[in-house]
Design a protein around this motif. Structure first.
Motif, PDB file in Angstrom:
ATOM      1  N   LEU A  54      86.841  -6.609  29.814  1.00  0.00           N
ATOM      2  CA  LEU A  54      85.610  -6.873  30.560  1.00  0.00           C
ATOM      3  C   LEU A  54      84.550  -7.506  29.677  1.00  0.00           C
ATOM      4  N   LEU A  55      83.895  -8.530  30.228  1.00  0.00           N
ATOM      5  CA  LEU A  55      82.701  -9.113  29.632  1.00  0.00           C
ATOM      6  C   LEU A  55      81.597  -8.967  30.673  1.00  0.00           C
ATOM      7  N   SER A  56      80.476  -8.421  30.292  1.00  0.00           N
ATOM      8  CA  SER A  56      79.432  -8.140  31.267  1.00  0.00           C
ATOM      9  C   SER A  56      78.119  -8.769  30.847  1.00  0.00           C
ATOM     10  N   ARG A  57      77.452  -9.408  31.818  1.00  0.00           N
ATOM     11  CA  ARG A  57      76.123  -9.981  31.602  1.00  0.00           C
ATOM     12  C   ARG A  57      75.160  -9.398  32.626  1.00  0.00           C
ATOM     13  N   LYS A  58      73.907  -9.251  32.258  1.00  0.00           N
ATOM     14  CA  LYS A  58      72.954  -8.564  33.111  1.00  0.00           C
ATOM     15  C   LYS A  58      72.438  -9.416  34.254  1.00  0.00           C
ATOM     16  N   GLN A  59      72.616 -10.727  34.152  1.00  0.00           N
ATOM     17  CA  GLN A  59      72.159 -11.603  35.228  1.00  0.00           C
ATOM     18  C   GLN A  59      73.142 -12.741  35.408  1.00  0.00           C
ATOM     19  N   ARG A  60      73.037 -13.394  36.550  1.00  0.00           N
ATOM     20  CA  ARG A  60      73.994 -14.429  36.884  1.00  0.00           C
ATOM     21  C   ARG A  60      73.922 -15.595  35.905  1.00  0.00           C
ATOM     22  N   VAL A  61      75.103 -16.051  35.489  1.00  0.00           N
ATOM     23  CA  VAL A  61      75.250 -17.195  34.602  1.00  0.00           C
ATOM     24  C   VAL A  61      76.008 -18.272  35.370  1.00  0.00           C
ATOM     25  N   PRO A  62      75.585 -19.533  35.311  1.00  0.00           N
ATOM     26  CA  PRO A  62      76.337 -20.590  35.993  1.00  0.00           C
ATOM     27  C   PRO A  62      77.792 -20.627  35.525  1.00  0.00           C
ATOM     28  N   LEU A  63      78.659 -21.125  36.373  1.00  0.00           N
ATOM     29  CA  LEU A  63      80.105 -21.048  36.152  1.00  0.00           C
ATOM     30  C   LEU A  63      80.545 -21.585  34.800  1.00  0.00           C
ATOM     31  N   TYR A  64      80.146 -22.811  34.455  1.00  0.00           N
ATOM     32  CA  TYR A  64      80.714 -23.451  33.262  1.00  0.00           C
ATOM     33  C   TYR A  64      80.229 -22.827  31.961  1.00  0.00           C
ATOM     34  N   PRO A  65      78.952 -22.487  31.831  1.00  0.00           N
ATOM     35  CA  PRO A  65      78.568 -21.734  30.634  1.00  0.00           C
ATOM     36  C   PRO A  65      79.283 -20.388  30.553  1.00  0.00           C
ATOM     37  N   ASP A  66      79.498 -19.753  31.694  1.00  0.00           N
ATOM     38  CA  ASP A  66      80.189 -18.463  31.722  1.00  0.00           C
ATOM     39  C   ASP A  66      81.632 -18.614  31.241  1.00  0.00           C
ATOM     40  N   VAL A  67      82.343 -19.612  31.785  1.00  0.00           N
ATOM     41  CA  VAL A  67      83.737 -19.813  31.394  1.00  0.00           C
ATOM     42  C   VAL A  67      83.844 -20.182  29.915  1.00  0.00           C
ATOM     43  N   ALA A  68      82.993 -21.090  29.458  1.00  0.00           N
ATOM     44  CA  ALA A  68      83.050 -21.508  28.057  1.00  0.00           C
ATOM     45  C   ALA A  68      82.760 -20.340  27.121  1.00  0.00           C
ATOM     46  N   ALA A  69      81.765 -19.526  27.466  1.00  0.00           N
ATOM     47  CA  ALA A  69      81.437 -18.376  26.628  1.00  0.00           C
ATOM     48  C   ALA A  69      82.582 -17.373  26.616  1.00  0.00           C
ATOM     49  N   ALA A  70      83.204 -17.161  27.773  1.00  0.00           N
ATOM     50  CA  ALA A  70      84.337 -16.237  27.832  1.00  0.00           C
ATOM     51  C   ALA A  70      85.510 -16.765  27.011  1.00  0.00           C
ATOM     52  N   MET A  71      85.746 -18.073  27.085  1.00  0.00           N
ATOM     53  CA  MET A  71      86.854 -18.674  26.334  1.00  0.00           C
ATOM     54  C   MET A  71      86.658 -18.532  24.824  1.00  0.00           C
ATOM     55  N   ASN A  72      85.407 -18.452  24.399  1.00  0.00           N
ATOM     56  CA  ASN A  72      85.151 -18.239  22.976  1.00  0.00           C
ATOM     57  C   ASN A  72      85.714 -16.905  22.493  1.00  0.00           C
ATOM     58  N   GLN A  73      85.894 -15.961  23.420  1.00  0.00           N
ATOM     59  CA  GLN A  73      86.438 -14.654  23.079  1.00  0.00           C
ATOM     60  C   GLN A  73      87.969 -14.642  23.071  1.00  0.00           C
ATOM     61  N   MET A  74      88.583 -15.731  23.467  1.00  0.00           N
ATOM     62  CA  MET A  74      90.026 -15.745  23.711  1.00  0.00           C
ATOM     63  C   MET A  74      90.767 -16.724  22.813  1.00  0.00           C
ATOM     64  N   GLY A  75      90.297 -16.890  21.599  1.00  0.00           N
ATOM     65  CA  GLY A  75      90.900 -17.869  20.708  1.00  0.00           C
ATOM     66  C   GLY A  75      92.300 -17.527  20.248  1.00  0.00           C
ATOM     67  N   SER A  76      92.711 -16.264  20.363  1.00  0.00           N
ATOM     68  CA  SER A  76      94.016 -15.857  19.846  1.00  0.00           C
ATOM     69  C   SER A  76      95.150 -16.046  20.847  1.00  0.00           C
ATOM     70  N   TYR A  77      94.818 -16.433  22.081  1.00  0.00           N
ATOM     71  CA  TYR A  77      95.849 -16.569  23.109  1.00  0.00           C
ATOM     72  C   TYR A  77      96.468 -17.962  23.072  1.00  0.00           C
ATOM     73  N   ALA A  78      97.769 -18.037  23.363  1.00  0.00           N
ATOM     74  CA  ALA A  78      98.445 -19.327  23.405  1.00  0.00           C
ATOM     75  C   ALA A  78      98.168 -20.053  24.721  1.00  0.00           C
ATOM     76  N   TYR A  79      98.060 -19.298  25.814  1.00  0.00           N
ATOM     77  CA  TYR A  79      97.863 -19.888  27.136  1.00  0.00           C
ATOM     78  C   TYR A  79      96.789 -19.116  27.884  1.00  0.00           C
ATOM     79  N   VAL A  80      96.030 -19.829  28.680  1.00  0.00           N
ATOM     80  CA  VAL A  80      95.013 -19.202  29.522  1.00  0.00           C
ATOM     81  C   VAL A  80      94.996 -19.878  30.881  1.00  0.00           C
ATOM     82  N   SER A  81      94.484 -19.159  31.867  1.00  0.00           N
ATOM     83  CA  SER A  81      94.308 -19.717  33.198  1.00  0.00           C
ATOM     84  C   SER A  81      93.028 -19.162  33.784  1.00  0.00           C
ATOM     85  N   ILE A  82      92.352 -19.952  34.598  1.00  0.00           N
ATOM     86  CA  ILE A  82      91.096 -19.552  35.226  1.00  0.00           C
ATOM     87  C   ILE A  82      91.342 -19.314  36.708  1.00  0.00           C
ATOM     88  N   CYS A  83      90.785 -18.243  37.242  1.00  0.00           N
ATOM     89  CA  CYS A  83      90.883 -17.968  38.677  1.00  0.00           C
ATOM     90  C   CYS A  83      89.504 -17.592  39.194  1.00  0.00           C
TER      91      CYS A  83
END
Length: 345
Positions: A54-83
């Motif tokens: 879980l990644l939690s933010r206190k207020q709404r973040v627009p989609l693309y900054p949210d996805v990019a910030a989340a992806m920064n946490q996932m550098g060790s994965y070989a594959y990712v998918s967005i839903c």
């Protein structure tokens, strides 16, 4: 999964994806609802499914900054998918896409059957592109109607890094920033279609031109611009194409290839923008009237066919300054620095 909704469908989708998690498939949920009840629901999912993150933010973040910030946490994965939290993805879509990528090193992403639910009907889409030239791949596939056609595929995580880096620190992330995501993937490698599983994209939020326009205005309001700036949307992305392909985060080192890719995006976006200006000349004239510099800038950009002129950034900055001088200065400085740091051959 980026999420901010708390309706029954979103909660059901979150629970479904959490149930798919396991040692070989982690599910990350990035919530920006700021809703305590939803946080309790997500905490419950995490307790029941130890491979949910879980990644939690206190207020709404627009989609693309949210996805990019989340992806920064996932550098060790070989594959990712967005839903999306109002869409649906099948397990076969994920598993078979990963299996396909395991066998094909030249491909940057793979997807199964892409189903679009729009205005009560379902449209099926499946396509791939494997030309050896990044310019040809981009020319074949880039279009204003196709910006998010790859946003919900299965990706090589390292292929997303150029887009993530472009988003990090960007002062004006606008609606449909998946345009850059799309272009970045296309120039890095092949896009493949495998025949199993499906992603269901639900279009209840996008049924009319008005709802589509509202989504654009929301993104611009989020960075402090008035809603009416959305009429410059196509111009904005014509400029972003140049900023990406000429700047420091472009995954291509060859300057000539960079310029051809930038020209593809510029030409495609500007042809649409020019038509809109012709159809609404009075609107654009009124918006620019308070700034003679912006009037001249708009005239220059509408007439500019080639993207090889750095005056394009200066002209767009003048238009942006008509609505927010501080943002225009920040935007211009950000991309001049990016251009200066670019490594080309």
């Amino acid at each position: 999964m980026p999420t901010y909704r708390k309706d029954r469908q979103a909660l059901a989708n979150l629970a479904y994806l959490a149930a798919l998690s396991g040692p070989d498939m982690h599910v990350w949920i990035s919530d920006c609802s700021g809703d305590p009840e939803k946080r309790d629901f997500l905490d419950g999912l995490q307790r029941s499914h130890p491979f949910v993150r879980l990644l939690s933010r206190k207020q709404r973040v627009p989609l693309y900054p949210d996805v990019a910030a989340a992806m920064n946490q996932m550098g060790s994965y070989a594959y990712v998918s967005i839903c999306a939290d109002d869409d649906y993805v099948s397990l076969a879509y994920l598993e078979d896409s990963i299996a396909f990528l395991e066998k094909d090193e030249a491909s940057v992403c793979s997807f199964g059957n892409y189903l679009l639910w729009i205005n009560g009907s379902v449209r099926w889409e499946a396509w791939e592109v494997a030309d050896s030239s990044p310019v040809v791949r981009l020319q074949r596939c880039f279009g204003l109607e196709s910006w998010n056609r790859l946003f919900f595929a299965v990706f090589r995580r390292n292929a997303l890094q150029a887009w993530i880096n472009f988003c990090n620190g960007h002062p004006l992330i606008g609606a449909f920033f998946d345009a850059i995501h799309f272009c970045s993937l296309l120039v890095q490698g092949h896009v493949r279609y495998q025949r199993k599983g499906f992603y269901l994209w639900t279009g209840e939020n996008w049924e009319t031109n008005e709802s589509n326009y509202d989504s654009k205005t929301r993104y611009y309001r989020d960075v402090g611009l008035p809603s009416v700036f959305a009429v410059f949307h196509d111009l904005h992305f014509a400029v972003e194409g140049i900023n990406f392909f000429i700047g420091e985060h472009c995954p291509i080192s060859d300057l000539d290839t960079r310029l051809k890719c930038a020209q593809t995006v510029w030409s495609g976006c500007m042809s649409t923008f020019r038509e809109k200006v012709k159809l609404q000349e009075n609107l654009y004239a009124e918006l620019m009237a308070a700034s003679p510099l912006a009037v001249d800038a708009l005239r220059f950009l509408v007439q500019k066919e080639s993207c090889d002129d750095r005056q394009i950034l200066v002209a767009f900055e003048a238009i942006l300054a008509r609505f927010s001088e501080p943002l225009a200065k920040t935007y211009g400085a950000h991309f001049r620095e990016s251009l200066a740091r670019a490594k080309v051959t």
